[in-house]
Scaffold this active site. Structure first.
Site, PDB file in Angstrom:
ATOM      1  N   HIS A  38      38.454  29.216  36.485  1.00 47.68           N
ATOM      2  CA  HIS A  38      39.356  28.704  37.786  1.00 47.68           C
ATOM      3  C   HIS A  38      38.589  27.970  38.693  1.00 47.68           C
ATOM      4  O   HIS A  38      37.390  28.466  39.196  1.00 47.68           O
ATOM      5  CB  HIS A  38      40.107  29.962  38.393  1.00 47.68           C
ATOM      6  CG  HIS A  38      41.236  30.377  37.315  1.00 47.68           C
ATOM      7  ND1 HIS A  38      41.612  31.854  37.232  1.00 47.68           N
ATOM      8  CD2 HIS A  38      42.175  29.394  36.797  1.00 47.68           C
ATOM      9  CE1 HIS A  38      42.754  31.820  36.557  1.00 47.68           C
ATOM     10  NE2 HIS A  38      42.949  30.388  36.221  1.00 47.68           N
ATOM     11  N   GLU A  89      36.951  40.520  37.016  1.00 53.35           N
ATOM     12  CA  GLU A  89      37.346  40.141  38.401  1.00 53.35           C
ATOM     13  C   GLU A  89      36.162  40.535  39.390  1.00 53.35           C
ATOM     14  O   GLU A  89      36.276  41.550  39.803  1.00 53.35           O
ATOM     15  CB  GLU A  89      38.819  40.567  38.681  1.00 53.35           C
ATOM     16  CG  GLU A  89      39.764  40.064  37.907  1.00 53.35           C
ATOM     17  CD  GLU A  89      40.363  38.598  38.175  1.00 53.35           C
ATOM     18  OE1 GLU A  89      39.648  37.780  39.066  1.00 53.35           O
ATOM     19  OE2 GLU A  89      41.447  38.073  37.505  1.00 53.35           O
ATOM     20  N   HIS A 117      35.819  36.107  36.507  1.00 56.28           N
ATOM     21  CA  HIS A 117      36.754  35.498  37.484  1.00 56.28           C
ATOM     22  C   HIS A 117      36.656  36.374  38.711  1.00 56.28           C
ATOM     23  O   HIS A 117      35.703  37.241  38.883  1.00 56.28           O
ATOM     24  CB  HIS A 117      38.312  35.675  36.943  1.00 56.28           C
ATOM     25  CG  HIS A 117      38.681  34.918  35.984  1.00 56.28           C
ATOM     26  ND1 HIS A 117      39.582  33.907  35.968  1.00 56.28           N
ATOM     27  CD2 HIS A 117      38.301  34.645  34.649  1.00 56.28           C
ATOM     28  CE1 HIS A 117      39.836  33.404  34.962  1.00 56.28           C
ATOM     29  NE2 HIS A 117      39.291  33.824  34.123  1.00 56.28           N
ATOM     30  N   GLU A 147      36.964  29.778  41.830  1.00 58.77           N
ATOM     31  CA  GLU A 147      36.137  30.976  41.599  1.00 58.77           C
ATOM     32  C   GLU A 147      34.687  30.639  41.048  1.00 58.77           C
ATOM     33  O   GLU A 147      34.098  31.075  40.349  1.00 58.77           O
ATOM     34  CB  GLU A 147      36.992  31.740  40.462  1.00 58.77           C
ATOM     35  CG  GLU A 147      38.440  32.113  40.902  1.00 58.77           C
ATOM     36  CD  GLU A 147      39.219  33.039  39.919  1.00 58.77           C
ATOM     37  OE1 GLU A 147      38.733  33.074  39.026  1.00 58.77           O
ATOM     38  OE2 GLU A 147      40.550  32.971  40.354  1.00 58.77           O
TER      39      GLU A 147
HETATM   40 ZN   LIG Z   1      40.443  33.328  37.849  1.00 57.25          ZN
END
Ligand SMILES: [Zn+2]
Length: 395
Positions: free
Chosen positions: A162, A365, A306, A165
């Site tokens: 992403h 994350e 991420h 990110e």
């Molecule tokens: Zn992500």
């Protein structure tokens, strides 16, 4: 650092002369036949650079060597035309310097250009890093995979699936530099011996899956059609900080054929800064390259980095193998991040990886807050992630 082979030299001798593991020297010189080096052949010594020293009154090889704790023969090897008994004041010597510092500083806006520059420096210093281009982004940027080590266990990390990110790329690259330093200098990280991993693990890294998107978030729209398209998709807004997609508005982590239709039915139906899964699965060059890579490599485990949330997603539809739980519990222990088994979200790389390969796959994350996470968090995130990186190697 390059040296020229003399009569009687061997890679094993260089390994002891410079105190660098033999495997790393062998793998830094794939063109060399270790059992029959040619005199005059160039051999690369990983983790070293040279410095130029100007000879002063009273200098001898012995004095120069002992002051720097390097061997006399290392100086002789690097200065084949210098007669040790006839040093001239003002003459220059090349001296070997073992690199003990990072060349990567992750704590900065980490765009594709910074990545490319850092990769060049790492390849130069650590030629045993293997690299290949696994595809190209929509705008033609190289999608790079690095491989380190010779082990049968292939551990994969990727970052910046992403766009906003991008701090995940910075974290991966800085850790890669620390890993390479530990390998060449035979050091530990958090008390853990790193050298054994070289023969146990092949580390596969794609540091930046969406380079066009990362550059869009950090540098604004590029000149030309792609920039104009991105601006249109962003409703004319020049602030791209909320942009997760690739340059043409497809969310790369919603592109995989793992209940893709379920997600597509409730997501945007045309290009958008985030969440548009494409008109079909696997329409984007970035997602195709990552799918082909997984197909080619036989990953023993896969970690997609991420931001944000300080959680680790580790299940998919009950298809994850039992050891995924053991591994994620260790990730929690070393980072404090909370494992989450199932979530009402599909078509991610992790989902598809677990579904198709039945191996442990994780979406990690990093950090907490609003994307893009501010660089003030970099050092803290780096410390938390380091434990996960290491655990992915030993688990
Ligand atoms: Zn992500």
């Amino acid at each position: 650092m390059d040296v020229k082979v003399r009569s009687g030299d061997s890679l094993w001798y260089y390994s002891t002369l410079f105190n660098v593991p033999l495997d790393l020297i062998i793998d830094s010189n794939p063109q060399a036949e270790p059992s029959s080096l040619q005199i005059g052949q160039t051999i690369r010594i990983p983790g070293y650079e040279t410095s130029q020293y100007r000879i002063q009154s009273g200098d001898t090889f012995w004095k120069i060597a002992s002051e720097r704790r390097i061997s006399l023969d290392a100086i002789a090897l690097l200065n084949p035309s210098v007669n040790p008994r006839m040093l001239q004041i003002g003459q220059f010597l090349s001296l070997p310097v073992q690199v003990s510092y990072r060349v990567v500083d992750g704590n900065r806006p980490y765009d594709f250009n910074v990545l490319t520059t850092d990769l060049s420096e790492l390849y130069e210093l650590y030629p045993f890093v293997r690299r290949q281009t696994i595809g190209n982004s929509v705008m033609g940027k190289d999608l790079v995979e690095l491989q380190i080590g010779r082990g049968p266990k292939v551990v994969h990390w990727n970052g910046s699936f992403h766009a906003n990110e991008w701090i995940t790329t910075a974290v991966i690259m800085q850790f890669l530099n620390d890993y390479l330093l530990a390998l060449t200098n035979k050091e530990t990280i958090r008390g853990l011996e790193i050298n054994p991993f070289y023969n146990e693990v092949t580390l596969s890294i794609v540091p930046m899956v969406d380079p066009d998107g990362v550059d869009l978030v950090l540098n604004g729209p590029p000149e030309g059609d792609f920039g104009e398209l991105a601006l249109r998709i962003n409703d004319g807004n020049t602030d791209f900080s909320g942009w997760k997609a690739n340059i043409r508005g497809v969310d790369l982590n919603n592109q995989y054929p793992a209940k893709w239709e379920v997600d597509a039915a409730r997501k945007p139906t045309s290009p958008a800064p985030r969440d548009f899964p494409g008109y079909q699965p696997l329409t984007e060059p970035e997602t195709v390259a990552m799918a082909e890579l997984a197909g080619a490599r036989n990953f023993e485990k896969m970690l997609a980095f991420h931001t944000q949330g300080e959680v680790i997603y580790w299940g998919y539809e009950g298809l994850e193998p039992p050891r995924s739980m053991t591994i994620v519990n260790e990730f929690e222990r070393v980072s404090g991040y909370k494992p989450i088994r199932y979530v009402d979200s599909f078509s991610g790389y992790k989902d598809w990886f677990i579904q198709d390969f039945r191996q442990p796959g994780f979406t990690v994350e990093l950090g907490s807050g609003v994307n893009p996470l501010p660089l003030e968090q970099f050092d803290e995130i780096y410390q938390e992630t380091m434990g996960i990186f290491l655990a992915s190697l030993y688990m």
